[in-house]
Write an enzyme that holds these catalytic residues in place. Structure first.
Site, PDB file in Angstrom:
ATOM      1  N   HIS A 175       3.848  -6.868  53.781  1.00 53.10           N
ATOM      2  CA  HIS A 175       4.687  -6.705  54.984  1.00 53.10           C
ATOM      3  C   HIS A 175       4.147  -7.537  56.154  1.00 53.10           C
ATOM      4  O   HIS A 175       2.944  -7.854  56.217  1.00 53.10           O
ATOM      5  CB  HIS A 175       4.738  -5.227  55.375  1.00 53.10           C
ATOM      6  CG  HIS A 175       3.397  -4.668  55.735  1.00 53.10           C
ATOM      7  ND1 HIS A 175       2.834  -4.822  56.975  1.00 53.10           N
ATOM      8  CD2 HIS A 175       2.487  -3.993  54.997  1.00 53.10           C
ATOM      9  CE1 HIS A 175       1.647  -4.260  57.004  1.00 53.10           C
ATOM     10  NE2 HIS A 175       1.390  -3.756  55.800  1.00 53.10           N
ATOM     11  N   HIS A 229       2.026  -3.768  50.299  1.00 50.89           N
ATOM     12  CA  HIS A 229       0.929  -3.656  51.273  1.00 50.89           C
ATOM     13  C   HIS A 229      -0.332  -4.374  50.796  1.00 50.89           C
ATOM     14  O   HIS A 229      -0.489  -4.654  49.598  1.00 50.89           O
ATOM     15  CB  HIS A 229       0.630  -2.174  51.484  1.00 50.89           C
ATOM     16  CG  HIS A 229       1.846  -1.432  51.920  1.00 50.89           C
ATOM     17  ND1 HIS A 229       2.132  -1.171  53.230  1.00 50.89           N
ATOM     18  CD2 HIS A 229       2.898  -0.945  51.196  1.00 50.89           C
ATOM     19  CE1 HIS A 229       3.282  -0.544  53.319  1.00 50.89           C
ATOM     20  NE2 HIS A 229       3.777  -0.385  52.100  1.00 50.89           N
ATOM     21  N   ARG A 268       7.592  -0.403  57.011  1.00 47.67           N
ATOM     22  CA  ARG A 268       7.156  -1.773  57.294  1.00 47.67           C
ATOM     23  C   ARG A 268       7.406  -2.709  56.116  1.00 47.67           C
ATOM     24  O   ARG A 268       7.744  -3.887  56.297  1.00 47.67           O
ATOM     25  CB  ARG A 268       5.685  -1.815  57.750  1.00 47.67           C
ATOM     26  CG  ARG A 268       4.645  -1.216  56.804  1.00 47.67           C
ATOM     27  CD  ARG A 268       3.336  -1.049  57.548  1.00 47.67           C
ATOM     28  NE  ARG A 268       2.189  -0.628  56.741  1.00 47.67           N
ATOM     29  CZ  ARG A 268       1.883   0.638  56.464  1.00 47.67           C
ATOM     30  NH1 ARG A 268       2.674   1.624  56.881  1.00 47.67           N
ATOM     31  NH2 ARG A 268       0.786   0.929  55.772  1.00 47.67           N
ATOM     32  N   GLU A 290       0.835   1.661  50.674  1.00 50.16           N
ATOM     33  CA  GLU A 290      -0.544   1.296  51.007  1.00 50.16           C
ATOM     34  C   GLU A 290      -1.468   2.393  50.496  1.00 50.16           C
ATOM     35  O   GLU A 290      -1.058   3.549  50.322  1.00 50.16           O
ATOM     36  CB  GLU A 290      -0.674   1.148  52.531  1.00 50.16           C
ATOM     37  CG  GLU A 290      -2.038   0.735  53.038  1.00 50.16           C
ATOM     38  CD  GLU A 290      -2.586  -0.539  52.388  1.00 50.16           C
ATOM     39  OE1 GLU A 290      -2.951  -0.495  51.191  1.00 50.16           O
ATOM     40  OE2 GLU A 290      -2.667  -1.560  53.083  1.00 50.16           O
TER      41      GLU A 290
HETATM   42  O1  LIG Z   1      -5.037  -0.147  57.699  1.00 46.21           O
HETATM   43  C1  LIG Z   1      -4.557  -0.361  56.571  1.00 46.21           C
HETATM   44  O2  LIG Z   1      -3.701   0.350  56.060  1.00 46.21           O
HETATM   45  C2  LIG Z   1      -5.045  -1.553  55.793  1.00 46.21           C
HETATM   46  C3  LIG Z   1      -4.102  -2.700  55.893  1.00 46.21           C
HETATM   47  O3  LIG Z   1      -3.805  -3.036  57.212  1.00 46.21           O
HETATM   48  O4  LIG Z   1      -6.281  -1.931  56.286  1.00 46.21           O
HETATM   49  P1  LIG Z   1      -7.347  -2.794  55.491  1.00 46.21           P
HETATM   50  O5  LIG Z   1      -7.345  -4.136  56.140  1.00 46.21           O
HETATM   51  O6  LIG Z   1      -8.618  -2.066  55.706  1.00 46.21           O
HETATM   52  O7  LIG Z   1      -6.960  -2.834  54.053  1.00 46.21           O
END
Ligand SMILES: O=C(O)[C@@H](CO)OP(=O)(O)O
Length: 345
Positions: free
Chosen positions: A100, A273, A149, A203
């Site tokens: 996203h 994600h 998102r 995610e």
């Molecule tokens: O905050 C989150 O959900 C993820 C992606 O933005 O963070 P990270 O970069 O730690 O994977």
């Protein structure tokens, strides 16, 4: 439930191989299940320090192997266009992965995980830009996470697609939702793309880090600890999912629901994600749990794979539709783009 929902969704708008769509006089070769009730790696897009993610090297390999391969042309192949076989076998299928665009919490540097935050203005622009990059790549079915998102990204990207099919979100959560979202025109269905939203592509759940500022968390718990939570393969953040746990559901979903689509020749886009896609890429590229640690995905950069003879071949990130010799295109995809040129110019 996911399986059922997915089958119905795919059945709904199941279209034949993308190239058949272009000939309006052609007899339709659709195994359309009755509607509803039955019915490149760009160097800035994906990187892995110290791993085999050297864009240049990989592009070269892919390009040379593609040029040596004979690709059946479904447009000019009478056997395919006249016998309705298109749906059963395709020499290749495109798989687009897109993380996203920037979300409002990415912008604020907050751990987001499964919190359902929309795109920022920059994220909206990134999604539109991503759409331009894939505007000449066929898309027959879209899978997104259940989070807004990813869904915004998919929808915004598709506004740029030259084929101008309409993405339609499937609602199979209940019989009523199914019935109430039926479409009664075959022609309309042919001009549509089913969008299947699934939590399995969400995610990874960031547990008690969700909503915390990443920098402040590093200041408090130490850089090393936070890096371990964020990037190690099997160590989860407090009460959250490790990448390994995320992979268990995301890769299982990919194998059960998405691979069969590719096998049947459907061109698939997945909008998801950072971590759910990292786990899927780990599977596609056969990365080790060590290699995946340094795999980073940029927001809003589409990555193209070709599924061919049971293998996933990374092609890179397509550039704009006006680029003539984009490395990411196979001959099959170049033909598709040529057809679009003929249709829309
Ligand atoms: O905050 C989150 O959900 C993820 C992606 O933005 O963070 P990270 O970069 O730690 O994977």
């Amino acid at each position: 439930m996911a399986t059922e929902a997915c089958c119905q969704a795919i059945g709904i708008l199941q279209s034949h191989s993308f190239l058949n769509n272009f000939n309006h006089h052609q007899k339709l070769q659709i195994n359309l299940v009755k509607f509803v009730t039955r019915d490149c790696l760009s160097s800035n897009g994906l990187s892995s320090r110290g791993s085999n993610y050297s864009g240049q090297r990989n592009y070269g390999i892919v390009r040379s192997s593609a040029s040596q391969t004979s690709v059946v042309d479904p447009v000019s192949s009478p056997s395919r266009s006249n016998t309705g076989e298109t749906n059963k076998k395709s020499s290749e299928a495109a798989l687009i992965l897109i993380r996203h665009g920037e979300s409002l919490w990415n912008e604020k540097n907050l751990f987001t995980g499964c919190v359902d935050v929309p795109l920022s203005k920059k994220g909206i622009d990134e999604a539109i830009e991503a759409g331009k990059r894939i505007s000449s790549i066929p898309v027959d079915v879209i899978f997104t996470s259940a989070l807004i998102r990813a869904q915004m990204t998919a929808m915004l990207a598709m506004t740029q697609h030259r084929r101008k099919k309409v993405p339609i979100v499937m609602h199979n959560q209940s019989e009523q939702a199914r019935t109430w979202s039926q479409v009664f025109s075959e022609d309309t269905k042919k001009q549509s793309i089913p969008v299947v939203a699934s939590w399995q592509l969400n995610e990874r759940m960031y547990g008690e880090l969700q909503g915390l500022n990443k920098q402040e968390t590093a200041d408090r718990y130490g850089k090393e600890q936070v890096h371990e939570w964020r990037r190690s393969y099997d160590i989860p953040p407090p009460n959250g999912e490790s990448l390994e746990m995320c992979a268990e559901r995301a890769v299982a979903y990919f194998r059960d629901q998405i691979e069969p689509q590719l096998l049947s020749g459907k061109n698939v886009m997945i909008a998801a994600h950072g971590n759910s896609l990292r786990s899927i890429i780990m599977y596609l590229d056969k990365l080790t749990s060590q290699e995946v640690i340094s795999l980073e995905l940029s927001t809003g950069i589409p990555m193209l794979y070709i599924f061919k003879e049971g293998r996933f071949i990374r092609r890179g990130s397509p550039i704009g539709p006006s680029e003539a010799g984009v490395y990411a295109y196979t001959r099959h995809l170049a033909l598709y783009r040529q057809k679009l040129d003929e249709m829309f110019q």
